[in-house]
Design a protein around this motif. Structure first.
Motif: not given
Lengths: 130, 135, 100
Positions: A10-11, A15-17, A43-44, A61-63
């Motif tokens: 997840g965000p 740092q994965a996202s 990640g969802v 998310v916006d990015r």
């Protein structure tokens, strides 16, 4: 070259996202195609429009949503993982009797087959996670 | 889709403590429908996923370990387990679930799905793949 | 084949496992907390120094900078790349394995 990317965290917690986003942006900037970004496990949680980070932080998310709209990126959230974690679109909300949906613009909910298809169709599949 | 690719699902997480093993198995089961050349690798703590006698009733969690027994029916019958990882954890093949598949080309003979391989063999297997997914 | 490692070797065995399974000629890219594996003079430096004899090891520049690590703190031979370099490595190799 055709890339696909899998995001498994997840965000904000991991740092994965962020890394997946920077990689995807760099691949597109270099003229490569990104066939699909698939969100699995936690990640969802990258796909909820209810995220409201402080002004001085990035909006993960916006990015993703903006990158999707600029490049017609296919952002796919796994339905089974999403159901477990409460990420729903209008159809899913109706089907499961929920009182609202929260999917962010540019994301769509679909099955795990989309991940396998991405592996088959793409030249490279990169996994970002914990 | 006519193209067949070699898919390897690498499992390096123990079950139950995190969701990776459970949701990883779901990917393998769904992916089986795509008729690709599929194998699974169990490295490091991933070998604990195949431990016999998992019982989650008192922990109050879903026990997904019986689903590994279904893999053979989905023609997922190459489960490579790294020998060194077993040894480092004080385990042997006898500690693992006896997973099997039926060989259609050999009068439906029941054959073991688990293949214990050395680290060097695992290294070779990695190189052979087209797509590697990690859980 | 490109291998990425995103864990500190002080916390996880990912780097050790990666280097044990990666073949000579592989490319290793350290990202996120994995960049700590590139530090010179650490308890884990020898592992990477040995790998450099038969493989190329890279560290992601933005992740080094984010962690206050200048390039001169890296084991000699570890090369720094940006996200564009990451993309190039992923293209140049036939597949990518992420040691999560």
């Amino acid at each position: 070259m055709k890339f696909s990317v899998m995001v498994n965290e997840g965000p904000y917690t991991h740092q994965a996202s962020d890394t997946a986003y920077q990689f995807t942006r760099a691949a597109l900037a270099a003229g490569h195609e990104v066939f699909r970004v698939f969100f699995y496990h936690d990640g969802v949680n990258n796909g909820t429009r209810m995220t409201t980070p402080p002004q001085d932080d990035r909006n993960i998310v916006d990015r993703w949503s903006e990158l999707a709209s600029e490049h017609e990126l296919d952002l796919v959230v796994c339905v089974a993982a999403a159901q477990r974690r409460g990420i729903v679109d209008a159809d899913e909300a109706k089907r499961n009797g929920k009182d609202g949906d929260n999917i962010a613009p540019g994301f769509r909910i679909s099955g795990l087959g989309q991940l396998i298809e991405a592996g088959i169709q793409s030249d490279r599949l990169l996994v970002f996670g914990d | 889709m006519s193209e067949t690719k070699k898919f390897m699902y690498i499992n390096r997480h123990a079950p139950h403590g995190t969701v990776y093993a459970h949701e990883g198995l779901e990917v393998v089961l769904i992916g089986a429908a795509f008729e690709q050349d599929v194998c699974m690798a169990f490295i490091g703590d991933g070998v604990f996923q195949l431990k016999q006698d998992q019982d989650t009733s008192e922990a109050g969690m879903k026990n997904f370990s019986p689903a590994y027994r279904a893999l053979g029916d989905y023609e997922v019958n190459k489960l490579y387990v790294e020998r060194e990882s077993l040894q480092e954890r004080g385990l042997s093949e006898a500690d693992l679930m006896p997973l099997t598949w039926e060989d259609e080309d050999d009068d439906w003979a029941e054959k073991p799905s688990i293949r214990v391989v050395s680290r060097a063999e695992m290294s070779d297997l990695l190189e052979e793949q087209d797509v590697i997914l990690n859980f | 084949m490109l291998h990425t490692v995103n864990k500190s070797p002080f916390e996880s065995s990912s780097l050790r496992t990666c280097l044990a399974l990666a073949r000579a000629g592989s490319d290793i890219l350290l990202i996120e907390d994995g960049v700590y594996g590139g530090l010179a003079g650490s308890a884990h430096s020898t592992m990477v120094e040995d790998a450099l004899k038969s493989m190329k090891v890279y560290a992601l520049g933005p992740d080094l900078k984010a962690r206050g690590l200048a390039e001169d703190r890296l084991i000699p031979g570890v090369q720094v790349v940006g996200y564009d370099g990451f993309v190039d490595l992923a293209s140049a190799n036939d597949k990518v394995q992420s040691w999560l």
